[in-house]
Design a protein around this motif. Sequence first.
Motif, PDB file in Angstrom:
ATOM      1  N   SER A   1      36.086  52.862  34.701  1.00 21.20           N
ATOM      2  CA  SER A   1      36.036  51.409  34.870  1.00 21.20           C
ATOM      3  C   SER A   1      34.774  50.823  34.258  1.00 21.20           C
ATOM      4  O   SER A   1      34.805  49.761  33.628  1.00 21.20           O
TER       5      SER A   1
ATOM      6  N   CYS B   1      41.758  45.967  43.312  1.00 22.16           N
ATOM      7  CA  CYS B   1      41.678  47.359  43.773  1.00 22.16           C
ATOM      8  C   CYS B   1      41.415  47.424  45.270  1.00 22.16           C
ATOM      9  O   CYS B   1      41.996  48.261  45.979  1.00 22.16           O
TER      10      CYS B   1
ATOM     11  N   SER C   1      44.008  48.997  47.947  1.00 22.92           N
ATOM     12  CA  SER C   1      43.533  50.128  48.747  1.00 22.92           C
ATOM     13  C   SER C   1      43.680  49.839  50.239  1.00 22.92           C
ATOM     14  O   SER C   1      43.990  50.738  51.029  1.00 22.92           O
TER      15      SER C   1
ATOM     16  N   LEU D   1      41.245  54.048  43.611  1.00 22.45           N
ATOM     17  CA  LEU D   1      41.212  52.592  43.467  1.00 22.45           C
ATOM     18  C   LEU D   1      39.833  52.035  43.822  1.00 22.45           C
ATOM     19  O   LEU D   1      39.300  51.175  43.108  1.00 22.45           O
TER      20      LEU D   1
ATOM     21  N   GLY E   1      37.289  50.194  41.300  1.00 22.41           N
ATOM     22  CA  GLY E   1      36.790  48.856  41.612  1.00 22.41           C
ATOM     23  C   GLY E   1      35.279  48.754  41.603  1.00 22.41           C
ATOM     24  O   GLY E   1      34.724  47.646  41.586  1.00 22.41           O
TER      25      GLY E   1
END
Length: 237
Positions: free
Chosen positions: A52, A65, A69, A96, A100
């Motif tokens: 990410s 995210c 989640s 996730l 994030g």
Amino acid sequence: MDNNRFPGTAQAQTQGGTASQGLSLEVVKVLRNTYTLLAMTLAFSAVMAGISTAMEMPFGVSLVCFLVSLGLIWFVLPKTANSSAGIWVVFAFTGLLGFGLGPTLNHYLSMSNGGSIIMQALGATAIVFLGLSGYVLTTKKDFSFLRGMLMAGLLVAVVGVVGVLVLSMFGVDVSAVSLALSGMISLLMAGFILYDTSRIINGGETNYILATTALYLNIYNLFVNLLHLIGAFTGDG
């Protein structure tokens, strides 16, 4: 997060705040499985955070995210925690949250000392987790008495975070309050590490999937809030 308690066969009983000598085979098995899965999910989460960060994802991705989640942990995990499918749910959940983190990490990496800030937060998180977990594992103390205080503190923290978000939307300077909340949440997560580790040792949690999820959340929130605190006091931007 306060996990539902599952009936277990762990034999460790407490007296005067400490458990009897030795751990039952059931407790040892739960501990082994929990820390193995925790290590794997932390590594997977770190990989997803790295991806990410490299992709320079926008902050909106963090919100998506986080919401997905939450859906997994609230609605899916309780139905799969007693099956092998629960392991995949935990990996999806932690992946996730890791993904994030990318925008937040990029925010600090944009500072000249951003790398140092992140490493300090990681190091502090590791020291706190290993130190507190090691203390409980060594002493076998029962920290179940912390439950009420921790849940009350968590409720206050959630209300505070929501209030800060609302006020910031109206342009109110909430930096001081935000820092205070980060300090409070960091202390809460330290308390939850003691509490959740104690529950495993004393037979309060016999499901290693749920135990892993609880400890992961403690570590994740501790890291994020320590990152905020360290960044505020040592950052250059």
